[in-house]
Design a protein around this motif. Structure first.
Motif, mmCIF file in Angstrom:
data_model
loop_
_atom_site.group_PDB
_atom_site.id
_atom_site.type_symbol
_atom_site.label_atom_id
_atom_site.label_comp_id
_atom_site.label_asym_id
_atom_site.label_seq_id
_atom_site.Cartn_x
_atom_site.Cartn_y
_atom_site.Cartn_z
ATOM 1 N N CYS A 14 48.446 -39.679 4.056
ATOM 2 C CA CYS A 14 49.264 -40.194 2.955
ATOM 3 C C CYS A 14 49.601 -41.669 3.137
ATOM 4 C CB CYS A 14 50.545 -39.371 2.833
ATOM 5 S SG CYS A 14 50.258 -37.680 2.257
ATOM 6 N N ASN A 15 49.592 -42.131 4.384
ATOM 7 C CA ASN A 15 49.876 -43.543 4.656
ATOM 8 C C ASN A 15 48.621 -44.410 4.625
ATOM 9 O OD1 ASN A 15 52.632 -43.138 4.942
ATOM 10 N ND2 ASN A 15 52.498 -42.770 7.153
ATOM 11 N N GLY A 16 47.465 -43.799 4.297
ATOM 12 C CA GLY A 16 46.229 -44.569 4.172
ATOM 13 C C GLY A 16 45.614 -44.992 5.488
ATOM 14 N N ASP A 17 45.830 -44.241 6.561
ATOM 15 C CA ASP A 17 45.298 -44.595 7.869
ATOM 16 C C ASP A 17 43.770 -44.645 7.840
ATOM 17 O OD1 ASP A 17 45.529 -44.784 10.880
ATOM 18 O OD2 ASP A 17 44.311 -42.970 10.684
ATOM 19 N N HIS A 75 40.978 -41.596 6.957
ATOM 20 C CA HIS A 75 40.203 -41.663 5.718
ATOM 21 C C HIS A 75 38.715 -41.889 5.967
ATOM 22 C CE1 HIS A 75 43.179 -41.399 2.447
ATOM 23 N NE2 HIS A 75 44.017 -41.743 3.402
ATOM 24 N N GLY A 76 38.345 -42.378 7.148
ATOM 25 C CA GLY A 76 36.931 -42.579 7.437
ATOM 26 C C GLY A 76 36.154 -41.276 7.374
ATOM 27 N N ILE A 77 36.712 -40.205 7.932
ATOM 28 C CA ILE A 77 36.044 -38.905 7.912
ATOM 29 C C ILE A 77 36.070 -38.303 6.514
ATOM 30 C CG2 ILE A 77 36.214 -36.529 8.784
ATOM 31 C CD1 ILE A 77 36.988 -37.677 11.481
ATOM 32 N N ILE A 78 37.176 -38.494 5.798
ATOM 33 C CA ILE A 78 37.238 -38.019 4.407
ATOM 34 C C ILE A 78 36.139 -38.679 3.580
ATOM 35 C CG2 ILE A 78 38.607 -38.067 2.278
ATOM 36 C CD1 ILE A 78 41.102 -37.703 3.993
ATOM 37 N N GLU A 79 35.966 -39.972 3.781
ATOM 38 C CA GLU A 79 34.976 -40.714 2.991
ATOM 39 C C GLU A 79 33.553 -40.240 3.291
ATOM 40 O OE1 GLU A 79 36.009 -44.690 4.028
ATOM 41 O OE2 GLU A 79 37.872 -44.646 2.857
ATOM 42 N N GLU A 80 33.238 -39.944 4.538
ATOM 43 C CA GLU A 80 31.907 -39.423 4.877
ATOM 44 C C GLU A 80 31.653 -38.082 4.183
ATOM 45 O OE1 GLU A 80 29.416 -40.774 6.346
ATOM 46 O OE2 GLU A 80 30.438 -42.603 6.976
ATOM 47 N N THR A 81 32.692 -37.291 4.041
ATOM 48 C CA THR A 81 32.570 -35.996 3.371
ATOM 49 C C THR A 81 32.333 -36.181 1.876
ATOM 50 O OG1 THR A 81 34.186 -35.157 4.975
ATOM 51 C CG2 THR A 81 33.645 -33.731 3.114
ATOM 52 N N LEU A 82 33.131 -37.024 1.258
ATOM 53 C CA LEU A 82 33.017 -37.236 -0.185
ATOM 54 C C LEU A 82 31.680 -37.891 -0.558
ATOM 55 C CD1 LEU A 82 36.672 -38.407 -0.975
ATOM 56 C CD2 LEU A 82 35.671 -36.126 -1.290
ATOM 57 N N LYS A 83 31.122 -38.727 0.333
ATOM 58 C CA LYS A 83 29.807 -39.321 0.086
ATOM 59 C C LYS A 83 28.744 -38.241 -0.130
ATOM 60 C CE LYS A 83 30.270 -43.531 2.918
ATOM 61 N NZ LYS A 83 29.823 -44.139 4.205
ATOM 62 N N ARG A 84 28.924 -37.122 0.546
ATOM 63 C CA ARG A 84 27.946 -36.026 0.489
ATOM 64 C C ARG A 84 28.325 -34.982 -0.558
ATOM 65 N NH1 ARG A 84 28.154 -38.531 5.106
ATOM 66 N NH2 ARG A 84 26.256 -38.753 6.401
ATOM 67 N N ASN A 85 29.315 -35.326 -1.361
ATOM 68 C CA ASN A 85 29.766 -34.436 -2.444
ATOM 69 C C ASN A 85 30.197 -33.068 -1.908
ATOM 70 O OD1 ASN A 85 30.382 -33.972 -5.164
ATOM 71 N ND2 ASN A 85 28.419 -32.966 -5.540
ATOM 72 N N ALA A 108 46.940 -35.255 -2.439
ATOM 73 C CA ALA A 108 45.926 -34.891 -3.427
ATOM 74 C C ALA A 108 45.107 -36.111 -3.846
ATOM 75 C CB ALA A 108 46.584 -34.250 -4.642
ATOM 76 N N ALA A 109 45.759 -37.257 -3.917
ATOM 77 C CA ALA A 109 45.052 -38.478 -4.300
ATOM 78 C C ALA A 109 44.022 -38.899 -3.259
ATOM 79 C CB ALA A 109 46.054 -39.619 -4.520
ATOM 80 N N SER A 110 44.160 -38.400 -2.035
ATOM 81 C CA SER A 110 43.244 -38.785 -0.957
ATOM 82 C C SER A 110 41.893 -38.099 -1.060
ATOM 83 C CB SER A 110 43.869 -38.450 0.395
ATOM 84 O OG SER A 110 43.857 -37.049 0.607
ATOM 85 N N GLY A 111 41.763 -37.086 -1.941
ATOM 86 C CA GLY A 111 40.510 -36.361 -2.073
ATOM 87 C C GLY A 111 40.532 -34.961 -1.501
ATOM 88 N N VAL A 112 41.661 -34.560 -0.906
ATOM 89 C CA VAL A 112 41.806 -33.189 -0.413
ATOM 90 C C VAL A 112 41.922 -32.240 -1.598
ATOM 91 C CG1 VAL A 112 43.253 -31.616 0.930
ATOM 92 C CG2 VAL A 112 42.936 -33.977 1.703
ATOM 93 N N THR A 113 41.192 -31.115 -1.558
ATOM 94 C CA THR A 113 41.193 -30.225 -2.732
ATOM 95 C C THR A 113 41.484 -28.764 -2.411
ATOM 96 O OG1 THR A 113 38.761 -30.300 -2.539
ATOM 97 C CG2 THR A 113 39.768 -31.588 -4.306
ATOM 98 N N ASP A 114 42.014 -28.474 -1.207
ATOM 99 C CA ASP A 114 42.549 -27.131 -0.972
ATOM 100 C C ASP A 114 43.557 -27.184 0.160
ATOM 101 O OD1 ASP A 114 41.567 -26.284 1.708
ATOM 102 O OD2 ASP A 114 39.589 -26.194 0.805
ATOM 103 N N THR A 115 44.375 -26.151 0.280
ATOM 104 C CA THR A 115 45.262 -26.007 1.424
ATOM 105 C C THR A 115 45.638 -24.548 1.596
ATOM 106 O OG1 THR A 115 47.317 -26.709 2.502
ATOM 107 C CG2 THR A 115 47.387 -26.396 0.125
#
Length: 602
Positions: free
Chosen positions: A198-201, A205-215, A232-239
């Motif tokens: 949530c603080n934009g570390d 976010h580096g690992i999140i971005e690698e995941t989203l690149k691969r859809n 939720a804004a970070s791209g996380v879509t379940d919990t």
């Protein structure tokens, strides 16, 4: 060999299945005289039979049609006696390591409970053995008679090295390589460092971005309504950490899938009754809601499997068909595998469960092969569980490396007035709270303080051979009567955690864990009371499922007899520095909300 698949194989059988469905080729197996639980339409359809070929469902037809079409007496027909046939359950979030079993052993308990597919997050062995450990687990999963997918561990270590020491470190580059190498990795595992996210570390976010690149989807782990928007804004879509109706409602409205966690009602893992009120009281549609198990020790896995969670959802007001869909089609849809899994549709995998009217599991077919019959594993499954197990390499058995000299109890401050920051547990949840105890007169011994404030000593010891750090703490309301308890499963860095009322027993408990190269123990007055040996990475037993379950059952009995009111899985979470509000790692007391170390004494 029992058929299981990591990736879709429909391209190899589509022509054949179409010929079977059009009556040109007879099926390999027919499940006759059935009622079909349709997760597509939320109905139970009577008087049907299922035609199976090449491990898949070719078609579902009216009962008796195969005999009429092929006019043969020797068709392979299994009469289900008007019981319900449903798709195999899919657990969208769980940890194999929490069961203390290997994946090959885990399969037995899962299949007995009607679970044919799981999405595991192997962050525990990753925290101990880095990428190598994750790949050992993947090889284990490939050999298991179960469809196993991985959500790649996302937070190794859970925090930075100033707050804890872990055996592994999963960078965004390592994550990218794993995504591209292993096709059964279908998403990112729970992103536990939600404050950092949530603080934009950048690291988070580096690992999140690698995941989203691969859809691919990103799974989450978050506490607190104030964090929902940024998370939720970070791209996380379940919990799966939805523990009450308003928080769950916020998460749904923010676009997250919800995995309602059910578990042994005596543990904090049964958040289902409160969270499900989002549907039953607030009127939310369950279309983006699943059920999951999350953490299960081996004993609880047999008694409180995913089928139990589904039945609980039904008892709490959800219809039988919707409850089963929340454990099958919904998880399949969430992870984009519904072309093959989650329903008894034509061409889908023949992962089929036979149920009675109360949703109790009697039979399980995995890829069209009968592996559980009348609540017992078949000889086919028993043979595979006995003869085709994955063997972890020898270095996986040598992961406990601790210093010879450890001061398990702190020195009493040499002053009249001082404060102690202690960890206070508050059941039934797993959250902990900071309490400051004021000491006005220097005590002669710690016993005075422990008794008057209902405290136990606590110590976390780095066990990966990196720095030998250890840190002291105190836990309130643990209620251990005497002796000590210790574990090598101290989440998430999986350092050793020990608690006790005297240093001598604490020392013995740590020595035993070191001798076993992993495990959980209870000692008292210099004697071992109970143990579960976990020699693989200090996390897993190499025994069969029923043996590990029996070890767990006996251990839990002794745990309760010793007075411990926090379940031992909850005890293992005391070093997990991403669960609010106060935790103890090998670096010291962590204020989770600020992600800073605070002093034990002030």
């Amino acid at each position: 060999m029992i058929t299981r698949f990591s990736v879709s194989d429909l391209s190899n059988s589509s022509k054949h299945l179409s010929k079977v469905a059009s009556n040109k080729i007879e099926p390999d197996l027919i499940l006759s005289n059935a009622r079909i639980l349709s997760t597509y339409t939320d109905r139970i359809i009577k008087d049907r039979e299922v035609w199976i070929s090449k491990g898949r469902i070719a078609c579902i037809k009216k009962n008796g049609e195969a005999v009429n079409v092929f006019n043969k007496k020797d068709l392979n027909i299994y009469d289900v006696n008007n019981n319900i046939l449903a798709p195999g359950l899919i657990d969208p979030h769980m940890h194999i390591e929490s069961s203390m079993m290997t994946a090959c052993a885990y399969a037995e308990a899962a299949l007995l409970n009607g679970t044919t597919t799981i999405f595991c997050d192997s962050h525990e062995i990753g925290n101990v053995c880095d990428v190598e450990g994750i790949e050992w687990m993947l090889e284990d999963c490939r050999q298991a008679p179960l469809s196993i997918f991985l959500t790649l561990p996302s937070t190794i270590p859970a925090t930075n090295d100033t707050l804890e020491t872990s055996g592994g470190e999963l960078t965004s580059k390592k994550a990218a390589n794993l995504f591209d190498k292993w096709p059964e990795i279908l998403g990112l595992g729970e992103k536990m460092d939600f404050v950092s996210v949530c603080n934009g570390d950048p690291r988070s976010h580096g690992i999140i971005e690698e995941t989203l690149k691969r859809n691919l989807p990103v799974s989450g782990h978050v506490f607190g309504r104030e964090f929902v928007a940024a998370y939720a804004a970070s791209g996380v879509t379940d919990t799966h950490e939805a523990e009450e109706k308003l928080f769950t409602n916020d998460l749904l409205e923010a676009g997250l899938w919800i995995f309602l966690r059910g578990g042994n009602p005596k543990t904090p893992w049964n958040s289902l009754p409160e969270a499900i009120k989002t549907i039953t009281e607030l009127g939310a549609n369950p279309k983006r809601i699943c059920v999951c198990t999350d953490d299960r020790d081996a004993d609880d896995l047999f008694n409180f499997g995913l089928d139990w969670v589904v039945r609980q959802a039904n008892e709490l007001g959800i219809s039988k068909t919707t409850s089963w869909s929340m454990g099958s089609l919904h998880p399949a849809t969430r992870f984009n595998i519904d072309r093959d899994y989650g329903a008894l549709g034509h061409s889908r995998r023949a992962d089929i469960i036979m149920l009675d009217d109360d949703l109790n599991v009697y039979n399980t077919w995995l890829g069209g092969q009968l592996v559980v019959e009348n609540k017992k594993i078949t000889s086919l499954l028993d043979k595979q569980l006995s003869n085709n197990r994955y063997l972890y390499p020898q270095r996986a058995y040598k992961t406990i490396k601790i210093p010879k000299q450890i001061n398990l109890v702190p020195s009493i401050p040499d002053k009249e007035n001082f404060n102690i920051n202690v960890i206070k547990t508050k059941l039934p949840g797993i959250m902990t709270f900071l309490e400051t105890i004021k000491i006005k007169k220097k005590p002669k011994s710690w016993n005075e303080i422990l008794i008057s404030h209902n405290l136990c000593h606590l110590c976390v010891i780095e066990r990966h051979g990196k720095n030998g750090d250890f840190a002291h703490g105190f836990i309130k309301n643990f209620n251990l009567k005497s002796g000590a308890v210790a574990s090598s499963v101290g989440h998430d860095a999986h350092n050793i955690i020990v608690s006790g009322l005297n240093e001598k027993d604490m020392k013995l408990a740590v020595e035993l864990v070191n001798e076993y190269q992993g495990g959980i123990v209870i000692v008292n007055n210099g004697k071992l009371i109970s143990k579960v040996k976990l020699p693989i990475a200090g996390l897993l037993s190499d025994k069969k499922a029923y043996e590990v379950a029996e070890d767990n059952r006996l251990f839990k009995e002794n745990w309760v007899k010793s007075g411990c009111t926090l379940a031992f899985m909850g005890f293992n979470l005391l070093p997990l520095s991403v669960i609010p509000n106060i935790r103890l790692t090998n670096k010291g007391l962590v204020d989770v909300n600020k992600m800073t170390i605070i002093p034990l004494f002030e």
